[in-house]
Design an enzyme around this catalytic site. Structure first.
Site: not given
Lengths: 674, 674
Positions: A276, A336, A371, A407-408, A436, A549
């Protein structure tokens, strides 16, 4: 049930509704060393007999239980407490039994007061004493038709303890009709009570059906000050990728502001497939750095370091230097993968396949994230997947990392977290995990129960006095207080909340101050937050030009009113024990719907915090201070000392006036000094 | 934990906080046939997938579980209900799993709405359909590289069900790119949803860790009208001991007043040792009849009948005649003995010994009850004691008794009650036990949990509107509603409450009416109560000249305002289903601190009861009726029909005026008629 199969028919005591107890004992409560664990239970039997109840506890490494007596509170509710001295798991449970000697003494009191002669009762008392004598290591006397006179010295062993001797003499006295009055007075005495409770009969004991757990983490689990930064933005030179070395250079500033946990978003190699661009664009221009959460490239995956940041050795060096500043480095576990992640080739079975055999990229329909490959936890090869993820964490721990922000976590199975956290803590007991998860309440709660030491919260979206008070009540007055350690963040790199998008300085001061004083664990996403970055991506709670980003060049030297407040409040947090606990909060009534007031008390450290949550108007009101609880008389003067400004105010009585102008300083942080 | 030992790592759903659930499933909730059991639970998984959850239930005699789908309520709370059709024990538990086809269809909706082409998704959907086909009894097609066209008829078995055929055709459609638009529309259709839920994937199911129980008693457990009398006072001739025959002669009167349970205090032989005289005197004059609770003489114990009352055959005759009047006879189990009881000789080990070897009589220090030996449940021979007490109950059951009121159950171990009630119900499932315990709240609750079908309450001492509303909330809005069936008594043969000692008729009317309308089980001690007997033993909540200690000659023919009200209200209770349930009570606000108003609703039967609890003053107020809940519009007129007086009132809107004069009639019993 055949009655002869029941071995507990004589156990008459019931133990129920033990608190704290999570889900029938399935999950431990949480604590840090030194915490007092107050345990309560309903304990009762049939009839009117007295009961004895004890709280049993032990560290899991201890061979034996320690016991402490419980005391009745009211209406068959009993209580006791114990201190968890050290890290690791503690267990606790309860036992109770009918206290026959205690019931006996109570009846003796009533009969004596009624003028009854209690010869027969004294003989019964002597029988209880015979039992105590044996338990005190003495030798019971020969039965002599109820009279023990004369035989005493013969059977007394030389090695008998002082207790045994005293009990033996009491029993003889109770059997000696010629010393009736003396015997009655001893029967009613505390001496009898003392020996009866030191050498209890302990017959037909009821033991509570569960052993309940306390997970004792190190102190930082309970008190921490987080600072999040993107290391690639740590460079002070335009166009140069930040490195761990650059981060080291920032440590004096960050630790100088009083932070003790430096949290870095993922520092692994970033994939290039479907990378991205700026502002989450699906088109990536050449040279754009990609998203740190697109983890994995031919250079490695979760156990590798992004080369532009530095080497593993340089990362370990950063950890060591941070430690010199009293800071720890927290890593970010985002389970991920970029399509370029080594696992995508080596373990395609860990990803979900589409009907055409390709790996399924992430979706949040109708949005697509080509991605990112989510890991497929329903894979039949889940056991190897779990082991690999554990291995990653063990690698991180071997680098010196002891805090992991996840994360998540709410998109991975609860059972996995419960397992992996327990496994990693077996080898590295200091390890702390921060969840999180901004999702549904019960999912967030469950992650806390399964082992996360700290958790994100809805604080980011609780702005009004009413909302904040309600939310704090939920966190500190419900069962959540036992297992959910809230960590408050005014903003994160994912969330630029609407309430701050105006860039209004008083609002930043208020949002910061509430996070840092309502709870003992909080964090900021810097330097974005303290530099009051606020321009949103249009119509979203995200930042424009987010450093997720792109690499940002920050003015790391800038100071302002907010950095001043942060530095001051963090120093106050370190100096005042009352701010290092969350559950001690207690709200005080104020007759204004924007001014909040709350007490935070730890022993002699007594703070009263007053905040105007209206960032646009001067507000005034009367704070009602529970002086009865502070031991202050209604006419007595007391000083409140504002630790922010140094000002002293002389207050008197329950009701005291406050006035807070957001354009000056919308808060007081009083220490109450009598 | 070695990960390979864990077999449930792919089960992602959590089931928690199931309601109703008593003490982690240790005790069953209670119901009567026809009751709807509404079950709720927190059910959630990681991530955003759809879930399927089912409630499983069965009668313990059923081989298989019945399943019913649960529906989400809010915030991960799910609910479903089932009906307990018949007596006996039911079990229920929950299962849940990730609903992949459901999640898939949801994503299809979002993608189609976004204008995306979903060719790949349709192939995934076809795979789900392949699974459904197998579960529908069809035969999966040969894999044909994703295309099933043409092969269909070949592999289709002749016996294939209509469902299997439909599913097979859907799968073929999804794989047929030439019919894309049709396939998309079927993918979005209820048809797909229907088959997906009829033939669910049911993979990696989470089953709730407990099977929870419902004890379904016969209907009388939930709705009963008790009348207590001393049969020895049933004679109409001065000086003649009443008999079962005399009781038979009273049945027309008692059943005519609407009672359906005739409860008799103990009817066993009465001991003579230390027999108590009139007004509990320790000196018993010759010819005094003694206390029925001083059970046991050479003529027998708990399994014998006091000869002056009649024979066992005559008792059985009474039971039969009562049945003709729609009434049952309840016996009284008082586990205690006269010194003359056969057990005192045959089983001295069942009694506590004093140090001199004699049996310990009952005491409540400083008071002594030399006429009573308490049974010693801590005896080492407790198993034989339990068996003997069970035998007694089985003997009673063999006479035809199916209701037992238990005297002072709170002075016998909970474990005993749990065992003996379950044992007796195995042989006589109709058996109901009423706990006469006026003691600490948690002890009374525990007796309910352990198996008593009904329980005495604190109603006798709850007089003001505030007290009554609070108490009803406790009984019907807390966990107690699941296991504690309150039975309200305005007076008993042991309690002449201070509130009635004035003999004030309106107070008797009020106390009666509240008992009979607040709850579905109630009783009176007659004829004392309906004849408004009220003279106390000085300074006690007991009766002067209590028939516990002497035979009373009552005027069984007298009627008065109270007997009129009792007869009327009992008829209304039998005719109005809303009065046959306790937990349906709902209080309405009234702007007067003595007037209570409460709704009782069962289906179309909607009652509004209004009572002035002030027996001395006329009170007026405005009742706030929740018309929105009754489906009545704000401008709409509705009739309230007073079933006590026959009067009709036209009401409109929420707020309506009432006025109640205690000297006229201090209550309304409205049926709401729209």
């Amino acid at each position: 049930m055949n009655v002869s199969e029941n071995l507990t028919g004589q156990s008459r005591v019931v133990i129920e509704r033990v608190s704290p107890e999570l889900d029938g004992g399935l999950y431990p409560i949480k604590a840090v060393p030194g915490d007092v664990i107050a345990v309560e239970a309903d304990i009762f039997a049939d009839g009117h007999d007295y009961l004895t109840a004890v709280l049993l506890f032990k560290h899991i490494d201890d061979a034996n239980w320690t016991e402490t007596a419980m005391a009745p509170i009211v209406n068959d509710r009993w209580g006791a407490s114990f201190v968890v001295e050290k890290q690791g798991k503690y267990l606790y449970t309860l036992e109770s039994w009918v206290d026959h000697p205690g019931s006996w003494q109570h009846e003796v009191h009533l009969k004596v007061a009624d003028g009854q002669r209690i010869t027969s009762e004294l003989l019964a008392g002597a029988q209880y004493l015979d039992g105590m004598l044996v338990r005190a290591g003495g030798v019971a006397e020969q039965k002599k038709g109820g009279k023990g006179k004369g035989a005493k010295t013969k059977s007394e062993p030389i090695s008998e303890s002082a207790d045994a001797k005293a009990i033996r003499e009491m029993a003889a006295l109770f059997r000696d009709e010629s010393r009736y009055n003396e015997a009655v007075s001893v029967a009613e005495s505390d001496q009898f009570t003392f020996y009866a409770s030191r050498y209890p009969e302990r017959q037909h004991v009821t033991r509570y059906s569960h052993e309940l757990g306390v997970e004792v983490d190190r102190a930082r689990a309970g008190f921490s000050n987080w600072y999040c930064l993107f290391p690639r933005s740590a460079s002070r030179v335009e166009g140069r990728h930040g490195t761990f070395k650059d981060v080291e250079a920032l440590l004096p500033r960050i630790s100088g502001m009083g932070f003790d946990v430096l949290y870095l978003p993922p520092i692994h190699p970033i994939g290039t497939a479907h990378r991205k661009g700026k502002n989450n664009s699906v088109i990536c221009q050449p040279g754009e750095p990609g998203v740190p959460y697109g983890i994995g490239s031919p250079e490695g995956g979760h156990d590798a370091i992004h080369p532009e940041l530095g080497t593993v050795e340089e990362f370990k060096h950063l950890i060591a230097i941070a430690a010199n500043y009293g800071m720890e480095v927290a890593m970010d576990l985002a389970i991920q993968c970029s399509p370029d992640h080594p696992w995508a080739k080596e373990h395609p079975e860990w990803f979900k396949k589409r009907p055409d055999g390709t790996i399924q990229y992430a979706e949040n329909p109708p949005k697509k994230y080509q991605d990112i490959y989510p890991v497929y936890f329903e894979t039949d090869d889940w056991q190897n997947l779990w082991e690999e993820l554990k291995r990653v964490l063990i690698v991180w721990a071997s680098w010196g990392v002891r805090i992991v922000r996840v994360d998540n976590p709410h998109t991975k199975p609860f059972g996995f977290w419960e397992w992996v956290i327990a496994e990693v803590k077996k080898e590295f007991p200091d390890m702390l995990f921060l969840a999180e998860a901004f999702t549904r309440p019960k999912v967030m709660q469950e992650l806390g129960k399964r082992g996360f030491a700290q958790s994100y919260t809805y604080y980011t979206w609780r702005n009004t006095k009413y909302e904040l008070e309600q939310y704090m009540m939920e966190l500190t007055q419900t069962e959540m207080k036992y297992y959910y350690r809230p960590n408050f963040w005014p903003t994160t790199h994912d969330i630029n909340p609407y309430s701050l998008q105006g860039g209004h300085e008083p609002q930043f001061l208020i949002r910061y101050f509430l996070a840092a004083t309502l709870v003992s664990n909080y964090g900021i996403y810097g330097p974005s937050f303290e530099l009051m970055e606020h321009i949103p991506f249009p119509n979203k709670e995200e930042y424009l030009n987010s450093e997720k980003y792109e690499i940002r060049l920050w003015d790391w030297d800038r100071t302002n009113k907010l950095t001043y407040l942060i530095t001051l409040v963090n120093r106050i947090r370190h100096e005042n024990a009352a701010l290092q606990i969350t559950n001690n909060i207690q709200f005080c009534p104020v007759n204004d719907d924007a001014i909040m007031a709350y007490l935070k008390i730890k022993d002699a450290n007594r703070l009263l915090i007053v905040v105007n949550t209206d960032a646009y108007s001067r507000r005034a009101g009367v704070v009602q201070v529970p002086i009865w609880q502070l031991g202050i008389g209604p006419e007595q003067y007391y000083q409140v000392h504002d630790l922010l400004t140094g000002a002293y105010y002389n207050w008197q009585g329950e009701h005291n006036y406050v006035e807070l102008d957001p354009y000056s300083l919308p808060m007081h942080l009083f220490r109450i000094e009598v």
